[in-house]
Design a protein around this motif. Structure first.
Motif, mmCIF file in Angstrom:
data_model
loop_
_atom_site.group_PDB
_atom_site.id
_atom_site.type_symbol
_atom_site.label_atom_id
_atom_site.label_comp_id
_atom_site.label_asym_id
_atom_site.label_seq_id
_atom_site.Cartn_x
_atom_site.Cartn_y
_atom_site.Cartn_z
ATOM 1 N N PRO A 99 -4.562 -0.158 14.112
ATOM 2 C CA PRO A 99 -5.283 0.057 15.369
ATOM 3 C C PRO A 99 -4.861 1.306 16.128
ATOM 4 N N THR A 100 -3.631 1.804 15.867
ATOM 5 C CA THR A 100 -3.146 2.975 16.598
ATOM 6 C C THR A 100 -2.583 3.995 15.619
ATOM 7 N N LEU A 101 -2.510 5.231 16.086
ATOM 8 C CA LEU A 101 -1.973 6.306 15.256
ATOM 9 C C LEU A 101 -0.506 6.057 14.948
ATOM 10 N N GLU A 102 0.244 5.557 15.928
ATOM 11 C CA GLU A 102 1.670 5.313 15.719
ATOM 12 C C GLU A 102 1.892 4.291 14.604
ATOM 13 N N LYS A 103 1.125 3.208 14.611
ATOM 14 C CA LYS A 103 1.277 2.190 13.572
ATOM 15 C C LYS A 103 0.852 2.724 12.207
ATOM 16 N N ALA A 104 -0.194 3.560 12.180
ATOM 17 C CA ALA A 104 -0.632 4.142 10.912
ATOM 18 C C ALA A 104 0.430 5.075 10.349
ATOM 19 N N GLN A 105 1.026 5.902 11.199
ATOM 20 C CA GLN A 105 2.072 6.814 10.737
ATOM 21 C C GLN A 105 3.314 6.049 10.285
ATOM 22 N N ALA A 106 3.648 4.967 11.011
ATOM 23 C CA ALA A 106 4.802 4.157 10.619
ATOM 24 C C ALA A 106 4.557 3.492 9.261
ATOM 25 N N ALA A 107 3.331 3.016 9.034
ATOM 26 C CA ALA A 107 2.994 2.394 7.751
ATOM 27 C C ALA A 107 3.053 3.412 6.625
ATOM 28 N N PHE B 27 0.810 9.892 1.273
ATOM 29 C CA PHE B 27 0.175 8.906 2.144
ATOM 30 C C PHE B 27 -0.215 9.607 3.442
ATOM 31 N N LEU B 28 -1.522 9.767 3.656
ATOM 32 C CA LEU B 28 -2.039 10.532 4.782
ATOM 33 C C LEU B 28 -2.909 9.646 5.667
ATOM 34 N N VAL B 29 -3.006 10.029 6.940
ATOM 35 C CA VAL B 29 -3.739 9.242 7.938
ATOM 36 C C VAL B 29 -5.092 9.888 8.210
ATOM 37 N N VAL B 30 -6.134 9.056 8.254
ATOM 38 C CA VAL B 30 -7.482 9.505 8.609
ATOM 39 C C VAL B 30 -7.918 8.726 9.848
ATOM 40 N N SER B 31 -8.366 9.440 10.861
ATOM 41 C CA SER B 31 -8.743 8.805 12.128
ATOM 42 C C SER B 31 -10.227 8.466 12.162
ATOM 43 N N SER B 32 -10.649 7.868 13.290
ATOM 44 C CA SER B 32 -12.052 7.480 13.515
ATOM 45 C C SER B 32 -12.543 6.498 12.462
ATOM 46 N N ARG B 33 -11.694 5.509 12.138
ATOM 47 C CA ARG B 33 -12.053 4.476 11.160
ATOM 48 C C ARG B 33 -12.276 3.152 11.891
ATOM 49 N N TRP C 270 -7.025 4.851 9.130
ATOM 50 C CA TRP C 270 -6.750 4.467 7.752
ATOM 51 C C TRP C 270 -5.519 5.210 7.259
ATOM 52 N N VAL C 271 -4.743 4.519 6.455
ATOM 53 C CA VAL C 271 -3.694 5.185 5.679
ATOM 54 C C VAL C 271 -4.238 5.324 4.253
ATOM 55 N N THR C 272 -4.232 6.535 3.755
ATOM 56 C CA THR C 272 -4.791 6.801 2.435
ATOM 57 C C THR C 272 -3.693 7.271 1.491
ATOM 58 N N GLY C 273 -3.942 7.122 0.208
ATOM 59 C CA GLY C 273 -2.956 7.547 -0.782
ATOM 60 C C GLY C 273 -3.607 8.184 -1.992
ATOM 61 N N GLN C 274 -2.821 8.985 -2.699
ATOM 62 C CA GLN C 274 -3.273 9.557 -3.965
ATOM 63 C C GLN C 274 -2.802 8.647 -5.096
ATOM 64 N N LEU C 275 -3.739 8.029 -5.784
ATOM 65 C CA LEU C 275 -3.407 7.152 -6.895
ATOM 66 C C LEU C 275 -3.610 7.914 -8.197
ATOM 67 N N ARG C 276 -2.531 8.154 -8.910
ATOM 68 C CA ARG C 276 -2.601 8.830 -10.202
ATOM 69 C C ARG C 276 -2.982 7.806 -11.263
ATOM 70 N N VAL C 277 -4.187 7.962 -11.821
ATOM 71 C CA VAL C 277 -4.780 6.960 -12.700
ATOM 72 C C VAL C 277 -4.064 6.929 -14.045
ATOM 73 N N ASP C 278 -3.814 5.720 -14.543
ATOM 74 C CA ASP C 278 -3.185 5.536 -15.858
ATOM 75 C C ASP C 278 -4.227 5.619 -16.972
ATOM 76 N N GLY C 279 -3.756 6.013 -18.155
ATOM 77 C CA GLY C 279 -4.591 5.964 -19.352
ATOM 78 C C GLY C 279 -5.629 7.044 -19.466
ATOM 79 N N THR C 280 -5.438 8.189 -18.805
ATOM 80 C CA THR C 280 -6.400 9.292 -18.893
ATOM 81 C C THR C 280 -5.831 10.413 -19.750
ATOM 82 N N ALA C 281 -6.724 11.167 -20.383
ATOM 83 C CA ALA C 281 -6.285 12.252 -21.271
ATOM 84 C C ALA C 281 -5.616 13.377 -20.497
#
Length: 270
Positions: free
Chosen positions: A117-125, A78-84, A93-104
């Motif tokens: 709204p703030t970096l602190e809240k994004a990092q806490a989330a 879970f990583l943070v991207v600024s200027s959103r 934004w808080v972003t995540g890597q979603l490993r997709v189900d049902g793929t070969a």
């Protein structure tokens, strides 16, 4: 212009102009959508695999398409991207890597989970999402499929890991367990936030007119290039003709001003 050299040059110009004309026709074919996307088609939720495959580029008509994908988040990614911006307010934004189900083979897609709204809240989330047991359970994400914004270098003096663009390529550089991983070039902006984040506001894409004016301008340029090929042939032939005429006139002038014979200077010498 009737000499063999210039006739051969004209033939070469015809070939070049023909290539340019073909390129112009190709651009015109791309400029007009004979089967445009129906209005509201992007608002119909479709499985992501029916829209695009991992590693493929997204066509313009599918940018902003609502999709759904089922998979499992990797808690450590879970990583943070600024200027959103969300409704005109700058945040993160808080972003995540979603490993997709049902793929070969192992496949992941980047997901924008929510906005803060703030970096602190994004990092806490992000830390909250990493610690929640439910995060490691399968989840179905619904959201808009958006093209990679492209990675950029972090601002001067900031953390080297800082990201100001939503780029799956940049996120991949910080993800874990990526050996042999297939990755979507696009990302999904989730419609429902989690981890105490706010929902990401994402408007439907504007419907185009079905005509790509940029391609039409390119087609006009190719037509101009084709015409220039003939002008170049004409200009070169004319320059060669003018040079020959000038040489003939110089030769005549030189002949007219030459002495008539050995005794031509008799009077001036007497």
């Amino acid at each position: 212009m009737l000499r063999g050299r210039w006739i051969a040059m004209l033939g070469l110009c015809l070939v070049v102009a023909g290539i340019f004309a073909w390129l112009g026709q190709w651009q015109l074919g791309r400029a007009v959508q004979v089967d445009p996307t129906p209005e509201g088609a992007t608002e119909i939720v479709r499985p992501i695999a029916d829209v695009v495959q991992p590693g493929e580029y997204l066509t313009d008509s599918l940018v902003g398409q609502r999709v759904e994908v089922t998979g499992t988040y990797l808690p450590q990614d879970f990583l943070v991207v600024s200027s959103r911006y969300n409704d005109g307010v700058e945040g993160y934004w808080v972003t995540g890597q979603l490993r997709v189900d049902g793929t070969a083979s192992p496949t992941s897609v980047a997901v924008a989970v929510g906005w803060a709204p703030t970096l602190e809240k994004a990092q806490a989330a992000a830390k909250k999402l990493e610690a929640e047991p439910a995060t490691a359970a399968p989840v179905t994400v619904t959201g808009r499929l958006i093209a990679d914004e492209g990675p950029v270098t972090p601002p001067r003096g900031s953390d080297p890991q800082t990201m100001t663009r939503m780029s799956p390529a940049a996120l991949l550089g910080q993800w874990h367990d990526v050996d042999g991983l297939d990755v979507y070039r696009q990302y999904v902006a989730s419609e429902s936030a989690s981890g105490g984040l706010a929902d990401i506001h994402s408007s439907p894409p504007r419907q185009g007119s079905g005509v790509n004016w940029l391609n039409i301008f390119y087609a006009i340029e190719w037509a101009v290039f084709a015409g220039f090929a003939f002008y170049l042939w004409y200009r070169l032939a004319k320059d060669a003709w003018e040079k020959e005429v000038e040489e003939i006139e110089d030769a005549r002038a030189e002949a007219a001003g030459a002495p008539s014979g050995p005794g031509g200077d008799a009077e001036s010498g007497g």
